[in-house]
Design an enzyme around this catalytic site. Sequence first.
Site, short mmCIF file in Angstrom:
data_model
loop_
_atom_site.label_atom_id
_atom_site.label_comp_id
_atom_site.label_asym_id
_atom_site.label_seq_id
_atom_site.Cartn_x
_atom_site.Cartn_y
_atom_site.Cartn_z
N SER A 175 0.84 -1.19 0.00
CA SER A 175 0.00 0.00 0.00
C SER A 175 0.88 1.26 0.00
O SER A 175 1.76 1.38 -0.85
CB SER A 175 -0.96 -0.04 1.19
OG SER A 175 -1.92 0.99 1.10
N GLU A 269 -9.30 -4.42 -6.90
CA GLU A 269 -8.86 -3.26 -6.13
C GLU A 269 -9.17 -1.94 -6.83
O GLU A 269 -9.05 -1.82 -8.05
CB GLU A 269 -7.34 -3.32 -5.90
CG GLU A 269 -6.90 -4.37 -4.91
CD GLU A 269 -5.50 -4.09 -4.41
OE1 GLU A 269 -5.27 -3.00 -3.86
OE2 GLU A 269 -4.64 -4.97 -4.56
N HIS A 299 -7.53 -5.07 -1.47
CA HIS A 299 -6.36 -4.31 -1.04
C HIS A 299 -5.69 -4.96 0.16
O HIS A 299 -6.35 -5.33 1.14
CB HIS A 299 -6.78 -2.88 -0.71
CG HIS A 299 -5.63 -1.95 -0.47
ND1 HIS A 299 -4.64 -1.74 -1.40
CD2 HIS A 299 -5.31 -1.18 0.60
CE1 HIS A 299 -3.77 -0.87 -0.93
NE2 HIS A 299 -4.14 -0.52 0.28
#
Length: 332
Positions: A175, A269, A299
């Site tokens: 991320s 995502e 995610h």
Amino acid sequence: MLKASSAAAFLLAVLLSPASALDGTAQTPASQEQVKKLIALWHQHLDGAHTLLEQRSAFEKFMESTPQPTRVQIKHVDADGVEADLMWPARLHHPIGTRAILYIHGGGFYSGSSRTHRALAGALAKAASADVLLINYRRVPEYTYPAQIDDALDAYRWLLASGYRNDNVVIIGDSVGGTIAIEATLRQMRFNAPLPAAVVVMSPITDLAATGASMDDNAVSDPLIGRSQIETMRKAYLGDRSPTDPEVSPLYADMTRFPPLLMQVGSGETLKDDTLRLATKARQAGVDVTTEVWTGMIHQWQMFPFWLDDAKRSNQRVADYAMAHFADKPEE
């Protein structure tokens, strides 16, 4: 353990690997059920947390309820002012000392820590037969840009000063940890400083302006992050700085001379296009890019190898990629 002499071994493994959710085949019912249960747990723990600090606390409590790493040694270290955990396989009484992964956790710049990511980092230490430096970089809202990138670079340089050669260091992040990993490497490039052997990013935010079509196309299928969350974290992280500044959003940067890059993203995502667009741009700049789109994954699915079979598989591929790019290969 992998004993290949080059990254070609990793590519061969890709070609010979059995069918999975990676190769474009339909997601299995078992995988769908595992993801469904994870989403339910996520809502159970995170719904009702509104402010950044509330979300930070809720995420920490959620991850505290998950299994902790086993068969790893952990030593708390000060990496040139950056608090970190140095992890290595428990079969050894001391760090390996040659190969290292610098792991940069995700969490929207405001949450996540060595506690939330120990299971993933520990799994990589064992699978890649490497030391893992899992850092606690400064977070928003207490610290804004560029503190996070500064800390990542300080930790990377600490590894080099501690005796790890740059061609035996792989930087990995999930991320926003992936965002930081790319930007830290780009800054090293601008300084003409030693670069890592490779970079691995899992579902990175490469465009803080959130202009990718998947932001809307996958808004329903990805409950973990969306446009509104990115706008909130962007304001806390950047203030008035432009989200298209190449020093904060890798999509707008010159990727020429960037090290080999592995990018993983889930097909469901909102950030899928952040990966695909940067991968295309990097290839056009001559970068050796490997892109993996995992069917049905949401995610940060890689954080949950204890619940998701696809997380175990994707994390093993990350470890294989790291081993293929270390100058000194692990022994069997």
